[in-house]
Design a protein around this motif. Structure first.
Motif, PDB file in Angstrom:
ATOM      1  N   ASP A  16       0.832  -1.218   0.057  1.00  0.00           N
ATOM      2  CA  ASP A  16       0.216   0.244   0.240  1.00  0.00           C
ATOM      3  C   ASP A  16       0.746   1.405  -0.240  1.00  0.00           C
ATOM      4  OD1 ASP A  16      -2.337   2.225   0.919  1.00  0.00           O
ATOM      5  OD2 ASP A  16      -2.878   1.932   2.284  1.00  0.00           O
ATOM      6  N   ILE A  17       0.843   1.667  -1.386  1.00  0.00           N
ATOM      7  CA  ILE A  17       1.655   3.069  -1.294  1.00  0.00           C
ATOM      8  C   ILE A  17       0.925   4.522  -0.751  1.00  0.00           C
ATOM      9  CG2 ILE A  17       3.238   1.835  -2.789  1.00  0.00           C
ATOM     10  CD1 ILE A  17       1.403   3.894  -4.700  1.00  0.00           C
ATOM     11  N   ASP A  18      -0.090   4.241   0.237  1.00  0.00           N
ATOM     12  CA  ASP A  18      -0.852   5.847   0.428  1.00  0.00           C
ATOM     13  C   ASP A  18      -0.636   6.499   1.439  1.00  0.00           C
ATOM     14  OD1 ASP A  18      -3.393   7.358   0.316  1.00  0.00           O
ATOM     15  OD2 ASP A  18      -3.461   6.249   2.684  1.00  0.00           O
ATOM     16  N   GLY A  19       0.144   7.443   1.509  1.00  0.00           N
ATOM     17  CA  GLY A  19       1.024   8.880   2.435  1.00  0.00           C
ATOM     18  C   GLY A  19       2.465   7.870   1.936  1.00  0.00           C
ATOM     19  N   ALA A  20       3.257   7.550   0.648  1.00  0.00           N
ATOM     20  CA  ALA A  20       4.467   7.143   1.037  1.00  0.00           C
ATOM     21  C   ALA A  20       5.287   8.419   0.980  1.00  0.00           C
ATOM     22  CB  ALA A  20       4.588   6.480  -0.244  1.00  0.00           C
ATOM     23  N   GLU A  21       4.505  10.053   0.059  1.00  0.00           N
ATOM     24  CA  GLU A  21       5.414  10.379   0.355  1.00  0.00           C
ATOM     25  C   GLU A  21       5.977  10.961   1.340  1.00  0.00           C
ATOM     26  OE1 GLU A  21       0.979  12.401   1.354  1.00  0.00           O
ATOM     27  OE2 GLU A  21       2.108  10.609  -0.048  1.00  0.00           O
ATOM     28  N   ARG A  22       4.775  10.699   2.678  1.00  0.00           N
ATOM     29  CA  ARG A  22       5.624  11.102   3.810  1.00  0.00           C
ATOM     30  C   ARG A  22       6.174  10.336   4.662  1.00  0.00           C
ATOM     31  NH1 ARG A  22      -0.368  11.241   4.367  1.00  0.00           N
ATOM     32  NH2 ARG A  22      -0.801   8.998   5.134  1.00  0.00           N
ATOM     33  N   THR A  23       6.394   9.487   4.244  1.00  0.00           N
ATOM     34  CA  THR A  23       7.902   8.342   4.999  1.00  0.00           C
ATOM     35  C   THR A  23       8.775   8.841   3.962  1.00  0.00           C
ATOM     36  OG1 THR A  23       6.670   6.599   4.523  1.00  0.00           O
ATOM     37  CG2 THR A  23       9.185   6.237   3.741  1.00  0.00           C
ATOM     38  N   TRP A  24       9.208  10.150   2.893  1.00  0.00           N
ATOM     39  CA  TRP A  24      10.001  10.762   2.838  1.00  0.00           C
ATOM     40  C   TRP A  24      10.475  11.638   3.164  1.00  0.00           C
ATOM     41  CZ3 TRP A  24      13.817   8.543   0.421  1.00  0.00           C
ATOM     42  CH2 TRP A  24      13.003   7.229  -0.940  1.00  0.00           C
ATOM     43  N   ARG A  25       9.128  12.300   3.784  1.00  0.00           N
ATOM     44  CA  ARG A  25       8.698  13.505   3.955  1.00  0.00           C
ATOM     45  C   ARG A  25      10.009  13.506   5.225  1.00  0.00           C
ATOM     46  NH1 ARG A  25       3.933  15.303   5.305  1.00  0.00           N
ATOM     47  NH2 ARG A  25       3.826  16.429   3.108  1.00  0.00           N
ATOM     48  N   GLU A  26       9.282  12.519   6.596  1.00  0.00           N
ATOM     49  CA  GLU A  26       9.877  12.539   7.416  1.00  0.00           C
ATOM     50  C   GLU A  26      11.477  12.114   7.208  1.00  0.00           C
ATOM     51  OE1 GLU A  26       8.967  12.177  10.797  1.00  0.00           O
ATOM     52  OE2 GLU A  26       7.456  13.272   9.935  1.00  0.00           O
ATOM     53  N   PHE A  27      11.641  10.657   6.248  1.00  0.00           N
ATOM     54  CA  PHE A  27      13.787  10.880   5.904  1.00  0.00           C
ATOM     55  C   PHE A  27      14.520  11.774   6.126  1.00  0.00           C
ATOM     56  CE2 PHE A  27      16.628   9.856   2.913  1.00  0.00           C
ATOM     57  CZ  PHE A  27      17.673   8.905   4.186  1.00  0.00           C
ATOM     58  N   TRP A  28      13.020  12.717   5.029  1.00  0.00           N
ATOM     59  CA  TRP A  28      14.300  14.278   4.767  1.00  0.00           C
ATOM     60  C   TRP A  28      14.601  15.069   6.008  1.00  0.00           C
ATOM     61  CZ3 TRP A  28      13.597  19.081   4.459  1.00  0.00           C
ATOM     62  CH2 TRP A  28      14.271  19.903   3.470  1.00  0.00           C
TER      63      TRP A  28
END
Length: 357
Positions: free
Chosen positions: A296-308
């Motif tokens: 499930d990739i829903d909200g995947a951009e938030r994963t990158w945001r936290e990483f960044w």
């Protein structure tokens, strides 16, 4: 008149005390061949190896299905996947081989360390501890060439004509002291491996043949879904031939350089002219790869945001003067919406040429 003499006496006493302490410290400090030191070193190597193998098994459980389900995106760079982790002493650095022999019961023959439960592929009849004697009619003699010979068979099988997405390979294994004949099902997968390494930097990179993932990154992403998003991004770099145009495409340096407008401040793992475009392309295709693997990739951009935020957001002034990261997150959200729409329609999860960055 006596004060200088007293000071001299005190100084001598201090020097004597220091020399005495030094002598004590020297007596306590063991030599490198001290039996206790040798024993402790072996224990630490064993514990480190055990921890790395735990991480490797988790990594395999996430990476191998992605590699298998992404074969369509890897063009001709494919191999047969047996759904098992096979290794020998030659899989490890020289200093780790003694521990690998003791803990993992390995020698110089290809041996199954573990197999995977794969819902989208036939279960393998291989078992942990099986020693591969031959596969696909090719003998695998003990030695440092055995794993290369195995890789050659797996690559040849995936490229057999007519091309199929799966098949079978006959094999002979040594199991519990007995020779056993097996028919091994395989699935065509991208010709990459994922390797866990013990390192404190939150990073991963694609070196052209394998995706190396640091232990710190795996700790930062305890959820397998988030780890899958990272792996999809790194695999996409390989599928898009980015690695051949740069020395190594790493998440931390690549993501930072993309956010900083390709300034190279994150190091030169990516060359500045390519970094932003390469990262955008890997974001796009990587999300498709992850989705095609069933995640499930829903909200995947938030994963990158936290990483960044964790890796670069503390850099004074970076987020204020370089808005590149915000553009990437918006692009990711739109890519996710594109994929979700295709899922609802039952359309193939294939990137749109017109939407490609």
């Amino acid at each position: 008149m006596n004060t200088p003499r007293l000071s001299f006496v005190s100084a001598c006493a201090s020097v004597a005390a220091i020399l005495a302490l030094t002598a004590c410290a020297t007596a306590i400090r063991p030599s490198s061949d001290d039996p206790d030191v040798v024993e402790e070193q072996a224990l630490q190597q064993s514990m480190s190896l055990d921890r790395r193998m735990t991480l490797q098994r988790r990594l395999d459980e996430v990476a191998i299905p992605i590699l298998e389900r992404s074969a369509q995106f890897c063009a001709g760079n494919v191999r047969a996947s047996l759904g098992a982790h096979i290794a020998s002493l030659w899989s490890f650095e020289k200093e780790d081989r003694a521990a690998a022999g003791q803990i993992l019961h390995l020698d110089d023959r290809p041996t199954v360390l573990w197999t995977l439960d794969r819902s989208q592929a036939p279960a393998t009849p291989l078992r942990a501890g099986d020693v591969l004697v031959s596969i696909g009619g090719k003998s695998l003699p003990a030695g440092d060439d055995a794993l290369d010979d195995l890789d050659e068979v797996l690559v040849d099988a995936s490229r057999a004509k007519p091309r199929k997405n799966d098949g079978w390979l006959d094999a002979v294994v040594q199991r519990d002291g007995q020779s056993t004949t097996l028919r091994l099902p395989y699935v065509v997968a991208c010709n990459y491996s994922a390797v866990a390494q013990m390192k404190g930097e939150i990073n991963a990179h694609n070196d052209g043949s394998k995706i190396v993932v640091n232990s710190a990154l795996m700790a930062f992403f305890p959820d397998n879904r988030d780890l899958a998003i990272v792996l999809g991004h790194e695999l996409a770099h390989g599928a898009l031939s980015h690695v051949g145009k740069t020395r190594a495409v790493g998440i931390a340096t690549g993501f930072m350089d993309g956010a900083l407008g390709g300034t190279g401040l994150a190091g030169d793992a990516l060359s500045a002219p390519f970094s932003q475009q390469f990262e955008a392309e890997a974001d796009y295709l990587g999300l498709y790869m992850t989705a095609a693997s069933g995640y499930d990739i829903d909200g995947a951009e938030r994963t990158w945001r936290e990483f960044w935020i964790h890796t670069t957001g503390t850099k004074t002034g970076f987020t204020d003067t370089h808005p590149g990261s915000a553009k990437r997150f918006v692009a990711m959200r739109r890519t996710i919406a594109e994929i979700v729409a295709k899922k609802k329609k039952g359309a193939p999860l294939v990137p749109d040429t017109g939407s490609k960055p």
